[in-house]
Scaffold this motif. Structure first.
Motif, PDB file in Angstrom:
ATOM      1  N   SER A 168      57.541  45.506 108.481  1.00 28.94           N
ATOM      2  CA  SER A 168      59.020  45.851 107.921  1.00 28.94           C
ATOM      3  C   SER A 168      59.455  47.072 108.562  1.00 28.94           C
ATOM      4  O   SER A 168      58.759  47.923 109.007  1.00 28.94           O
ATOM      5  CB  SER A 168      58.641  45.907 106.326  1.00 28.94           C
ATOM      6  N   THR A 169      60.974  46.897 108.521  1.00 31.90           N
ATOM      7  CA  THR A 169      61.398  48.096 109.235  1.00 31.90           C
ATOM      8  C   THR A 169      61.920  48.970 108.340  1.00 31.90           C
ATOM      9  O   THR A 169      62.426  48.926 107.193  1.00 31.90           O
ATOM     10  CB  THR A 169      62.493  47.466 110.318  1.00 31.90           C
ATOM     11  N   LEU A 170      62.220  50.336 108.823  1.00 30.45           N
ATOM     12  CA  LEU A 170      62.754  51.644 108.029  1.00 30.45           C
ATOM     13  C   LEU A 170      64.186  51.685 108.326  1.00 30.45           C
ATOM     14  O   LEU A 170      64.741  51.450 109.231  1.00 30.45           O
ATOM     15  CB  LEU A 170      62.159  52.809 108.752  1.00 30.45           C
ATOM     16  N   HIS A 171      64.973  51.890 107.233  1.00 34.74           N
ATOM     17  CA  HIS A 171      66.402  51.967 107.197  1.00 34.74           C
ATOM     18  C   HIS A 171      66.762  53.576 107.164  1.00 34.74           C
ATOM     19  O   HIS A 171      65.874  54.133 106.401  1.00 34.74           O
ATOM     20  CB  HIS A 171      67.212  51.283 106.031  1.00 34.74           C
ATOM     21  N   LEU A 172      67.618  53.979 107.781  1.00 34.86           N
ATOM     22  CA  LEU A 172      67.987  55.285 107.690  1.00 34.86           C
ATOM     23  C   LEU A 172      67.957  55.879 106.057  1.00 34.86           C
ATOM     24  O   LEU A 172      67.736  57.108 105.983  1.00 34.86           O
ATOM     25  CB  LEU A 172      69.197  55.698 108.727  1.00 34.86           C
ATOM     26  N   SER A 173      68.830  55.245 105.265  1.00 38.13           N
ATOM     27  CA  SER A 173      69.006  55.686 104.215  1.00 38.13           C
ATOM     28  C   SER A 173      67.762  55.797 103.522  1.00 38.13           C
ATOM     29  O   SER A 173      67.455  56.957 102.638  1.00 38.13           O
ATOM     30  CB  SER A 173      69.814  54.604 103.158  1.00 38.13           C
ATOM     31  N   ALA A 174      66.688  54.786 103.747  1.00 35.19           N
ATOM     32  CA  ALA A 174      65.620  55.065 102.831  1.00 35.19           C
ATOM     33  C   ALA A 174      64.792  56.596 103.626  1.00 35.19           C
ATOM     34  O   ALA A 174      64.175  57.045 102.629  1.00 35.19           O
ATOM     35  CB  ALA A 174      64.622  53.983 103.415  1.00 35.19           C
ATOM     36  N   LEU A 175      64.945  56.624 104.749  1.00 34.23           N
ATOM     37  CA  LEU A 175      64.348  57.915 105.375  1.00 34.23           C
ATOM     38  C   LEU A 175      64.920  59.210 104.703  1.00 34.23           C
ATOM     39  O   LEU A 175      64.128  60.029 104.213  1.00 34.23           O
ATOM     40  CB  LEU A 175      64.504  57.901 106.770  1.00 34.23           C
ATOM     41  N   ILE A 176      66.369  59.221 104.555  1.00 30.65           N
ATOM     42  CA  ILE A 176      66.867  60.276 103.828  1.00 30.65           C
ATOM     43  C   ILE A 176      66.536  60.450 102.479  1.00 30.65           C
ATOM     44  O   ILE A 176      66.379  61.655 101.891  1.00 30.65           O
ATOM     45  CB  ILE A 176      68.386  60.402 104.345  1.00 30.65           C
ATOM     46  N   SER A 177      66.472  59.251 101.814  1.00 32.51           N
ATOM     47  CA  SER A 177      66.326  59.358 100.248  1.00 32.51           C
ATOM     48  C   SER A 177      65.037  59.748 100.166  1.00 32.51           C
ATOM     49  O   SER A 177      64.655  60.561  99.229  1.00 32.51           O
ATOM     50  CB  SER A 177      66.593  57.710  99.854  1.00 32.51           C
ATOM     51  N   ARG A 178      64.132  59.577 101.002  1.00 31.90           N
ATOM     52  CA  ARG A 178      62.529  60.056 100.637  1.00 31.90           C
ATOM     53  C   ARG A 178      62.329  61.486 101.083  1.00 31.90           C
ATOM     54  O   ARG A 178      61.754  62.084 100.285  1.00 31.90           O
ATOM     55  CB  ARG A 178      61.651  59.066 101.423  1.00 31.90           C
ATOM     56  N   PHE A 179      62.897  61.951 102.066  1.00 33.91           N
ATOM     57  CA  PHE A 179      62.719  63.215 102.514  1.00 33.91           C
ATOM     58  C   PHE A 179      64.029  63.937 102.486  1.00 33.91           C
ATOM     59  O   PHE A 179      63.630  65.375 102.975  1.00 33.91           O
ATOM     60  CB  PHE A 179      62.102  63.139 104.132  1.00 33.91           C
ATOM     61  N   GLY A 180      64.973  63.796 102.096  1.00 40.13           N
ATOM     62  CA  GLY A 180      66.264  64.674 102.154  1.00 40.13           C
ATOM     63  C   GLY A 180      66.522  65.338 103.400  1.00 40.13           C
ATOM     64  O   GLY A 180      66.418  64.717 104.392  1.00 40.13           O
ATOM     65  N   ALA A 181      66.674  66.756 103.306  1.00 41.60           N
ATOM     66  CA  ALA A 181      67.034  67.562 104.376  1.00 41.60           C
ATOM     67  C   ALA A 181      66.037  67.712 105.201  1.00 41.60           C
ATOM     68  O   ALA A 181      65.981  68.161 106.600  1.00 41.60           O
ATOM     69  CB  ALA A 181      67.635  68.830 103.914  1.00 41.60           C
ATOM     70  N   GLU A 182      64.713  67.534 104.823  1.00 42.87           N
ATOM     71  CA  GLU A 182      63.504  67.600 105.717  1.00 42.87           C
ATOM     72  C   GLU A 182      63.012  66.251 106.511  1.00 42.87           C
ATOM     73  O   GLU A 182      61.876  66.170 107.086  1.00 42.87           O
ATOM     74  CB  GLU A 182      62.380  68.248 104.756  1.00 42.87           C
ATOM     75  N   PHE A 183      64.050  65.446 106.841  1.00 38.48           N
ATOM     76  CA  PHE A 183      63.594  64.167 107.294  1.00 38.48           C
ATOM     77  C   PHE A 183      63.140  64.392 108.629  1.00 38.48           C
ATOM     78  O   PHE A 183      62.605  63.553 109.296  1.00 38.48           O
ATOM     79  CB  PHE A 183      64.800  63.166 107.294  1.00 38.48           C
ATOM     80  N   ALA A 184      63.631  65.368 109.437  1.00 40.31           N
ATOM     81  CA  ALA A 184      63.445  65.773 110.766  1.00 40.31           C
ATOM     82  C   ALA A 184      61.917  65.863 110.982  1.00 40.31           C
ATOM     83  O   ALA A 184      61.212  65.707 112.024  1.00 40.31           O
ATOM     84  CB  ALA A 184      64.019  66.752 111.462  1.00 40.31           C
TER      85      ALA A 184
END
Length: 284
Positions: free
Chosen positions: A153-169
């Motif tokens: 399964s692939t990751l969507h950018l919105s899911a990454l930001i939703s999970r980690f917020g400003a610390e997604f980097a």
């Protein structure tokens, strides 16, 4: 013992099935000399029943079938190379490749793994006249691997930001198993793209032109992209376990004008990352 220098079977003992199969395969791989053809049946083929002319004819048929299988297996993996060299050359190449690199797997999809190395052999003279052929073959093999890669399964950018917020980097992203990265000193990706039913279909005017290449699979269709050196550096860093923020810094060091937001959106649109093994490093 080579295929053209076979010891005769010992009539003093009963030949096993394994020995018969081995001898048969060796004879298929051998090339009949003019003296053999003139003298009839080679002595090592006395295990077969029938007249010499019949046995020789049957072996020729088996050889032809084997060459056809080799050729078709390679054609399935290397359609662009096939278009570049044509039917006759490709068939000759497949026959010689099969003799030098016999299959070690029951899966014909793995048969062509060494074709790029084979084409680099100076003895063949192919790379001297067409130095870009090995890189085209190397690219096509990676496209082949991308198609058969494990499905995740692939990751969507919105899911990454939703999970980690400003610390997604700080997230360490796993590239999808179908993602392949390669640098070619030749315009191998441009050549590949010119032979697809997409884009202009124009053969590149400059062959000796470096390509940074990304290969991946989306909707079960392999895709090839020529990417900039900075994007290549960032994706390579991600593949080595470096987190997203540091990987983007690598790209900026490579190109101060690297468009971070645009490239991130593009990568996620291409579905390059897995969603099931997302790691996150807590800030200290």
């Amino acid at each position: 013992m080579t295929a053209n220098n076979l010891a005769p079977l010992n009539p003093a003992h009963k030949t096993t099935l394994t020995e018969l199969q081995l001898r048969f395969s060796e004879r298929l791989m051998a090339t009949a000399s003019a003296s053999e053809l003139d003298s009839g049946l080679p002595v090592e083929l006395n295990m077969f029943g029938g007249k010499p002319a019949q046995i020789t004819s049957r072996l020729a048929t088996y050889r032809g079938n084997l060459t056809a299988i080799w050729s078709q297996a390679l054609k399935n993996v290397y359609p662009v190379l096939y278009q570049l060299v044509g039917e006759e050359f490709f068939g000759q190449m497949a026959r010689e490749y099969g003799r030098r690199h016999p299959s070690t797997s029951g899966d014909l999809n793995e048969f062509g793994v060494s074709l790029a190395t084979f084409l680099e052999d100076e003895e063949l003279g192919v790379s001297a006249d067409y130095p870009y052929f090995p890189d085209v073959a190397r690219l096509e093999w990676l496209v082949h691997q991308a198609y058969y890669a494990e499905d995740k399964s692939t990751l969507h950018l919105s899911a990454l930001i939703s999970r980690f917020g400003a610390e997604f980097a700080d997230a360490s992203l796993e590239l999808h198993p179908s993602c392949k990265l390669i640098v070619s000193d030749w315009a191998s990706a441009d050549i590949w793209l010119a032979h697809q039913n997409i884009g202009s279909g124009v053969f590149p005017s400059e062959i000796q032109h470096k390509n940074h290449i990304l290969i991946h699979r989306q909707n079960w269709t392999p895709a090839v992209h020529v990417i900039d050196a900075a994007s290549y550096a960032a994706l390579r860093a991600l593949s080595q376990g470096i987190n997203l923020g540091q990987s983007l810094e690598v790209a900026v060091e490579c190109d101060a004008g690297f468009l971070i937001t645009e490239r991130l959106q593009q990568w996620f649109q291409w579905e390059l990352f897995c969603s099931d093994e997302l790691n996150f490093k807590e800030l200290l």
